[in-house]
Design a protein around this motif. Sequence first.
Motif, short mmCIF file in Angstrom:
data_model
loop_
_atom_site.label_atom_id
_atom_site.label_comp_id
_atom_site.label_asym_id
_atom_site.label_seq_id
_atom_site.Cartn_x
_atom_site.Cartn_y
_atom_site.Cartn_z
N VAL A 11 29.80 3.03 12.80
CA VAL A 11 29.47 3.48 14.16
C VAL A 11 28.13 4.19 14.20
N ASP A 12 27.58 4.47 13.04
CA ASP A 12 26.29 5.14 12.93
C ASP A 12 25.19 4.11 12.68
N ALA A 13 24.03 4.60 12.26
CA ALA A 13 22.89 3.71 11.97
C ALA A 13 22.23 4.16 10.68
N THR A 14 21.49 3.26 10.09
CA THR A 14 20.67 3.54 8.92
C THR A 14 19.22 3.25 9.27
N ILE A 15 18.34 4.16 8.90
CA ILE A 15 16.90 3.91 9.01
C ILE A 15 16.41 3.67 7.59
N THR A 16 15.71 2.57 7.41
CA THR A 16 15.10 2.25 6.12
C THR A 16 13.60 2.13 6.32
N VAL A 17 12.84 2.70 5.40
CA VAL A 17 11.40 2.55 5.42
C VAL A 17 10.99 1.83 4.13
N HIS A 18 10.14 0.82 4.29
CA HIS A 18 9.61 0.05 3.16
C HIS A 18 8.10 0.28 3.13
N PHE A 19 7.57 0.63 1.97
CA PHE A 19 6.13 0.73 1.77
C PHE A 19 5.72 -0.28 0.72
N GLU A 20 4.60 -0.91 0.94
CA GLU A 20 4.00 -1.81 -0.03
C GLU A 20 2.53 -1.42 -0.11
N PHE A 21 2.04 -1.16 -1.31
CA PHE A 21 0.65 -0.73 -1.43
C PHE A 21 -0.01 -1.32 -2.67
N ARG A 22 -1.34 -1.34 -2.61
CA ARG A 22 -2.14 -1.90 -3.69
C ARG A 22 -3.09 -0.84 -4.23
N ILE A 23 -3.09 -0.72 -5.56
CA ILE A 23 -4.05 0.13 -6.24
C ILE A 23 -4.68 -0.74 -7.32
N GLU A 24 -6.00 -0.86 -7.26
CA GLU A 24 -6.72 -1.73 -8.19
C GLU A 24 -6.80 -1.10 -9.58
N GLY A 25 -6.93 -1.95 -10.59
CA GLY A 25 -7.09 -1.51 -11.96
C GLY A 25 -5.93 -1.95 -12.81
N LEU A 26 -6.21 -2.33 -14.04
CA LEU A 26 -5.16 -2.83 -14.92
C LEU A 26 -4.27 -1.69 -15.41
N LEU A 27 -4.76 -0.89 -16.31
CA LEU A 27 -3.95 0.19 -16.85
C LEU A 27 -3.95 1.41 -15.93
N THR A 28 -5.14 1.85 -15.52
CA THR A 28 -5.19 3.04 -14.66
C THR A 28 -4.56 2.77 -13.30
N GLY A 29 -4.67 1.54 -12.82
CA GLY A 29 -4.04 1.17 -11.55
C GLY A 29 -2.53 1.28 -11.64
N ARG A 30 -1.96 0.83 -12.74
CA ARG A 30 -0.50 0.92 -12.92
C ARG A 30 -0.04 2.36 -13.02
N LEU A 31 -0.79 3.18 -13.75
CA LEU A 31 -0.43 4.59 -13.85
C LEU A 31 -0.55 5.29 -12.50
N ALA A 32 -1.64 5.03 -11.80
CA ALA A 32 -1.83 5.63 -10.48
C ALA A 32 -0.74 5.17 -9.52
N ALA A 33 -0.40 3.88 -9.56
CA ALA A 33 0.64 3.36 -8.67
C ALA A 33 1.98 4.03 -8.93
N ARG A 34 2.26 4.31 -10.18
CA ARG A 34 3.52 4.98 -10.52
C ARG A 34 3.54 6.40 -9.94
N LEU A 35 2.43 7.11 -10.06
CA LEU A 35 2.34 8.46 -9.48
C LEU A 35 2.42 8.41 -7.96
N VAL A 36 1.66 7.50 -7.35
CA VAL A 36 1.64 7.40 -5.90
C VAL A 36 3.01 7.00 -5.37
N ARG A 37 3.72 6.11 -6.06
CA ARG A 37 5.07 5.72 -5.63
C ARG A 37 5.98 6.94 -5.54
N GLY A 38 5.87 7.85 -6.51
CA GLY A 38 6.67 9.07 -6.46
C GLY A 38 6.30 9.95 -5.30
N TYR A 39 5.00 10.14 -5.08
CA TYR A 39 4.54 10.94 -3.94
C TYR A 39 4.99 10.32 -2.62
#
Length: 148
Positions: free
Chosen positions: A96-124
Amino acid sequence: MTTMSRSIVVRRPVQQVARVLGDPSVVMAVIGDHGRAARVEAAGDGAEQWEVFLVLGTMYMGGRVRIDEAGDGALAWHAVSGFQHEARFEAAAHGVDATITVHFEFRIEGLLTGRLAARLVRGYIGRYAESVLESLRHRIEYGETGRQ
């Protein structure tokens, strides 16, 4: 491409929640409470554009977004400048209630540093999304659209 989703149950009928999510001014006002959000102009085809900046620790992240969809229990946008991302808020029935879902998709460039930054940004962004969802839930349950 990195994705992140969060959900929250709102103790209101899905129709009421869908009305709130279909109004960009309400959703963006809640987002603005956790950072900055301001309507800047309508695109040539009538779509709304907003400046949206999220507070992530000691920095702001964001830019201009274009509202792609607003209504029928969904609000979606994509970035046209600044931090490259897409976001989608959706309302769905949950008993009888509702659910709100939010989906984010983002791009951070860079091979190794991009992956590390994306992991941090995903947490934030995950923590940010949870606080926005809690504020939306509270506004719907107790605010202007809540119990009278």
